[in-house]
Design a protein around this motif. Sequence first.
Motif, PDB file in Angstrom:
ATOM      1  N   LEU A  38       1.698   7.216  -4.289  1.00  0.00           N
ATOM      2  CA  LEU A  38       0.492   7.056  -3.463  1.00  0.00           C
ATOM      3  C   LEU A  38       0.685   5.964  -2.414  1.00  0.00           C
ATOM      4  CD1 LEU A  38      -2.422   7.323  -6.059  1.00  0.00           C
ATOM      5  CD2 LEU A  38      -1.743   9.006  -4.350  1.00  0.00           C
ATOM      6  N   ASN A  39       1.426   4.917  -2.746  1.00  0.00           N
ATOM      7  CA  ASN A  39       1.670   3.832  -1.794  1.00  0.00           C
ATOM      8  C   ASN A  39       2.533   4.272  -0.623  1.00  0.00           C
ATOM      9  OD1 ASN A  39       0.124   1.876  -3.053  1.00  0.00           O
ATOM     10  ND2 ASN A  39       1.789   1.229  -4.378  1.00  0.00           N
ATOM     11  N   GLU A  40       3.232   5.405  -0.752  1.00  0.00           N
ATOM     12  CA  GLU A  40       4.047   5.916   0.345  1.00  0.00           C
ATOM     13  C   GLU A  40       3.196   6.562   1.442  1.00  0.00           C
ATOM     14  OE1 GLU A  40       6.819   8.633  -1.383  1.00  0.00           O
ATOM     15  OE2 GLU A  40       7.742   7.098  -2.660  1.00  0.00           O
ATOM     16  N   LEU A  41       1.964   6.909   1.139  1.00  0.00           N
ATOM     17  CA  LEU A  41       1.098   7.589   2.107  1.00  0.00           C
ATOM     18  C   LEU A  41       0.668   6.644   3.214  1.00  0.00           C
ATOM     19  CD1 LEU A  41      -1.202   9.595  -0.306  1.00  0.00           C
ATOM     20  CD2 LEU A  41       0.678  10.472   1.062  1.00  0.00           C
ATOM     21  N   ASP A  42       0.556   7.189   4.430  1.00  0.00           N
ATOM     22  CA  ASP A  42       0.056   6.424   5.559  1.00  0.00           C
ATOM     23  C   ASP A  42      -1.470   6.527   5.557  1.00  0.00           C
ATOM     24  OD1 ASP A  42      -0.345   5.080   7.908  1.00  0.00           O
ATOM     25  OD2 ASP A  42       0.162   6.811   9.177  1.00  0.00           O
ATOM     26  N   THR A  43      -2.139   5.423   5.291  1.00  0.00           N
ATOM     27  CA  THR A  43      -3.598   5.428   5.215  1.00  0.00           C
ATOM     28  C   THR A  43      -4.245   4.680   6.371  1.00  0.00           C
ATOM     29  OG1 THR A  43      -3.526   3.482   3.791  1.00  0.00           O
ATOM     30  CG2 THR A  43      -3.621   5.632   2.698  1.00  0.00           C
ATOM     31  N   THR A  44      -3.504   4.478   7.458  1.00  0.00           N
ATOM     32  CA  THR A  44      -4.106   3.804   8.606  1.00  0.00           C
ATOM     33  C   THR A  44      -5.193   4.700   9.185  1.00  0.00           C
ATOM     34  OG1 THR A  44      -2.368   4.713  10.014  1.00  0.00           O
ATOM     35  CG2 THR A  44      -2.054   2.474   9.207  1.00  0.00           C
ATOM     36  N   GLY A  45      -6.328   4.100   9.451  1.00  0.00           N
ATOM     37  CA  GLY A  45      -7.453   4.847  10.009  1.00  0.00           C
ATOM     38  C   GLY A  45      -8.302   5.556   8.974  1.00  0.00           C
ATOM     39  N   VAL A  46      -7.964   5.439   7.725  1.00  0.00           N
ATOM     40  CA  VAL A  46      -8.754   6.077   6.666  1.00  0.00           C
ATOM     41  C   VAL A  46      -9.747   5.053   6.137  1.00  0.00           C
ATOM     42  CG1 VAL A  46      -8.693   7.179   4.396  1.00  0.00           C
ATOM     43  CG2 VAL A  46      -6.853   7.598   6.035  1.00  0.00           C
TER      44      VAL A  46
END
Length: 96
Positions: free
Chosen positions: A41-49
């Motif tokens: 899960l930490n590999e996901l790009d969550t910028t803007g979420v």
Amino acid sequence: MTIDKDTVEKVAHLARLELSETEKENMIEDMSKILDFMAKLNELDTTGVEPLVYMTDGANVLREDVVKQQITHEEALKNAPKHDEDYFLVAKVIEK
């Protein structure tokens, strides 16, 4: 991240759990799977979420608080096993 027997024993101690050797081995597997999933899960790009606070956008629907039946002070005391002229009498539960 790898979980070893010492880590499981430390977590079990903190949680006040007594685990058998078989349960410790199972915990090593389970905790390793959980940490591997969290790493994925930490590999996901969550910028803007935006952070999720509630699962739905719905709000609580509250009904109006309406008095349907009233009893008088005297009627309430009449049904109490012990009372004086103004209050219910109950056993003392807190010591000084």
